[in-house]
Design a protein around this motif. Structure first.
Motif, PDB file in Angstrom:
ATOM      1  N   PHE A   1       1.355   9.251  -8.886  1.00 32.46           N
ATOM      2  CA  PHE A   1       0.678   7.958  -8.731  1.00 32.46           C
ATOM      3  C   PHE A   1      -0.331   7.759  -9.866  1.00 32.46           C
ATOM      4  CE2 PHE A   1       2.453   6.268  -5.016  1.00 32.46           C
ATOM      5  CZ  PHE A   1       2.498   7.192  -3.990  1.00 32.46           C
TER       6      PHE A   1
ATOM      7  N   PHE B   1      -9.139   7.913  -4.287  1.00 26.55           N
ATOM      8  CA  PHE B   1      -7.861   8.604  -4.277  1.00 26.55           C
ATOM      9  C   PHE B   1      -7.977   9.943  -5.001  1.00 26.55           C
ATOM     10  CE2 PHE B   1      -3.417   9.248  -4.091  1.00 26.55           C
ATOM     11  CZ  PHE B   1      -2.991   9.669  -5.336  1.00 26.55           C
TER      12      PHE B   1
ATOM     13  N   LYS C   1      -7.479  12.819  -2.329  1.00 23.40           N
ATOM     14  CA  LYS C   1      -6.102  13.301  -2.376  1.00 23.40           C
ATOM     15  C   LYS C   1      -5.863  14.283  -3.524  1.00 23.40           C
ATOM     16  CE  LYS C   1      -4.636  10.561   0.973  1.00 23.40           C
ATOM     17  NZ  LYS C   1      -4.286  11.084   2.284  1.00 23.40           N
TER      18      LYS C   1
ATOM     19  N   PHE D   1     -11.050   2.232  -5.623  1.00 17.14           N
ATOM     20  CA  PHE D   1      -9.869   2.721  -4.910  1.00 17.14           C
ATOM     21  C   PHE D   1      -9.357   4.012  -5.559  1.00 17.14           C
ATOM     22  CE2 PHE D   1      -6.055   2.633  -2.454  1.00 17.14           C
ATOM     23  CZ  PHE D   1      -5.079   3.146  -3.300  1.00 17.14           C
TER      24      PHE D   1
ATOM     25  N   ASN E   1       0.841  -1.196   0.000  1.00 16.86           N
ATOM     26  CA  ASN E   1       0.000   0.000   0.000  1.00 16.86           C
ATOM     27  C   ASN E   1       0.876   1.246   0.000  1.00 16.86           C
ATOM     28  OD1 ASN E   1      -2.053   1.868   0.227  1.00 16.86           O
ATOM     29  ND2 ASN E   1      -2.898   1.052   2.136  1.00 16.86           N
ATOM     30  N   PRO E   2       1.569   1.482  -1.115  1.00 15.93           N
ATOM     31  CA  PRO E   2       2.527   2.595  -1.152  1.00 15.93           C
ATOM     32  C   PRO E   2       1.851   3.970  -1.078  1.00 15.93           C
ATOM     33  CG  PRO E   2       2.283   1.634  -3.348  1.00 15.93           C
ATOM     34  CD  PRO E   2       1.519   0.765  -2.405  1.00 15.93           C
ATOM     35  N   ILE E   3       0.587   4.038  -1.508  1.00 17.07           N
ATOM     36  CA  ILE E   3      -0.077   5.343  -1.540  1.00 17.07           C
ATOM     37  C   ILE E   3      -0.505   5.776  -0.137  1.00 17.07           C
ATOM     38  CG2 ILE E   3      -2.124   6.575  -2.359  1.00 17.07           C
ATOM     39  CD1 ILE E   3      -1.908   5.071  -4.954  1.00 17.07           C
ATOM     40  N   HIS E   4      -1.192   4.903   0.573  1.00 17.65           N
ATOM     41  CA  HIS E   4      -1.719   5.302   1.883  1.00 17.65           C
ATOM     42  C   HIS E   4      -0.918   4.749   3.050  1.00 17.65           C
ATOM     43  CE1 HIS E   4      -5.123   6.964  -0.170  1.00 17.65           C
ATOM     44  NE2 HIS E   4      -5.448   5.820  -0.683  1.00 17.65           N
TER      45      HIS E   4
END
Lengths: 234, 229
Positions: free
Chosen positions: B133, B100, B104, B96, A49-52
């Protein structure tokens, strides 16, 4: 796909992780639980879970899914027996709406009420109670949000039945007044007596100790002010 | 079958536009009810007593609110031109990434637009991280949904038009073509898709509106800092 190995990366006291545990248990899905220390995050967590960089993380075969409500819906769609979300699109929309409402209006204000004191805590408690009043209207006349059996909304709001009383005790405040909110109180009780929920909860004493320390650390942090400004009405 | 579909919206809300686009993509007939958000109608307050906001979809008299909830409702009720993928894992990924984009990307870009000084700098750093990302997630697809516009595209779609408006007003390059070539290209493709292009508020009106919002934000932040002296 459904028969592939399931693993859950969690933290012992996280209500978000328990949503996933309850969903897996309700559907009788075998899984391996991996405890993560969120204050000392493992390379595995950071990779998955690199983002969060948060738990829960569900690993199903070579698939990785993050965010508790995304995971619960994934579980519901991959193992369709014992459905968690209702069948009809309108009922599903209502479940998703109230899950989002409770997350943004109750969970956050209740956690502020846990950590803050004085005037800020009073405001947080008041706004949390306003949110519970709306939830009371939804659960009135029902055994569970899902009707006769536990559903998506029961799972998403399940933290109220066990974490919230702990937060009330640690914070020295009351949000769930059983006289003002009889239907909600009754629902909380029903949930705790359900074997899947009642048998899958963290130890209360350990929770009290954890939240005593955690709430103090949060109230002294430099970012708590920002959370209050962002999430509490003036 | 007598289907009655109404959409309560405002002329400029990007959240309501998601629903307009979804309805148009699926070819659903609907009546648009434009609200003046400074003077909300009794009907709006009746249909959305909890949040008192638009968009509100009213289907055969029953209201559904919150744009993500409405999008899933539309997708589950009208099966043509699906917005979410079939596969549960692909659906999970779409949910997801949509979250995001909302929690974000939108927040950081909005902050980069509306804040000043150090707060703006920090917001730009966060926005750049978030966009990295997203750039990676594009993975050479035309849209996040693949060949067709999907759920994530609709969620992020505001960026395809508002991004350049923000950049014009504050003179900041938010989605740099060199740093984010895939995202930049997505913005062009999305904005030029006929349904999107034909359902976007007039650019000059949007510039006036967001300039006014920025002016108000600057005025209130400088008055609060001068009153603390």
């Amino acid at each position: 796909m459904a028969e592939q190995k399931v693993k859950l990366l969690g933290f012992w006291v996280s209500p978000f992780v328990y949503r996933v545990i309850w969903a897996l248990k309700l559907k009788g899905i075998d899984y391996e639980y991996i405890e993560e220390d969120i204050f000392n995050k493992s390379p595995l967590l950071l990779q998955l879970n690199p983002i969060h960089k948060k738990v829960p993380v569900l690993i199903h075969g070579d698939r990785v899914i993050c965010e508790s409500y995304v995971i619960v819906q994934y579980i519901d769609e991959t193992w369709p027996h014992c459905p968690l979300l209702p069948q009809h699109p309108y009922e599903r929309a209502m479940a998703r709406f109230w899950a989002d409402f409770a997350e943004t209006k109750l969970l956050i204000t209740a956690s502020i009420a846990l950590c803050a004191r004085g005037e800020v805590q009073e405001r947080a408690v008041k706004q949390a109670m306003e949110a519970v009043e709306k939830i009371e209207g939804v659960v009135k006349g029902k055994k569970l949000f899902g009707g006769e059996s536990i559903g998506y909304l029961d799972i998403c709001l399940g933290w109220m039945s066990y974490w919230l009383p702990v937060w009330e005790e640690v914070g020295g405040m009351q949000i769930i007044d059983p006289i003002k909110f009889p239907a909600t109180s009754s629902w909380m009780n029903t949930l705790l007596h359900h074997p899947v929920i009642g048998d899958n909860l963290p130890a209360r004493d350990a929770m009290i100790e954890y939240f005593q320390k955690r709430s103090k650390d949060i109230s002294e942090s430099d970012w708590f002010e920002g959370i209050i400004r962002l999430h509490l009405q003036p | 079958m007598g289907e009655e579909v109404k959409l309560f919206r405002s002329w400029s809300s990007p959240f309501a536009l998601r629903i307009v686009w979804a309805l148009e993509i699926k070819g659903i007939e609907y009546e648009a009810v434009f609200e003046d958000l400074s003077n909300k109608s009794p009907l709006l307050l009746q249909y959305n007593p909890v949040h008192k906001k638009i968009p509100i979809l009213v289907h055969n008299g029953r209201p559904i609110v919150e744009s993500f909830v409405i999008l899933e409702y539309i997708d589950e009720t009208w099966k043509q031109a699906p917005l979410l993928p079939e596969d549960p894992y692909e659906r999970a990924m779409a949910r997801f990434w949509a979250k995001f984009c909302e929690d974000k990307v939108l927040i950081s870009i909005w902050s980069a637009f509306i804040k000043q000084g150090k707060e703006q700098e920090e917001a730009m750093v966060a926005a750049t991280e978030n966009l990295k990302f997203l750039e990676k997630e594009m993975k050479g697809k035309k849209f996040f949904g693949g060949e067709r516009i999907g759920y994530v595209d609709l969620t992020l779609g505001w960026l395809a038009n508002l991004g350049s408006i923000f950049e014009e007003i504050v003179g900041l390059k938010i989605v740099d073509e060199e740093k984010f070539p895939l995202l930049y290209s997505w913005m062009q493709d999305f904005a030029e898709a006929p349904i999107i292009r034909d359902n976007w508020p007039p650019r000059d009106k949007m510039i006036v509106k967001f300039q006014a919002l920025l002016d108000a934000a600057i005025a209130s932040s400088s008055s609060s800092s001068s009153s603390s002296k």
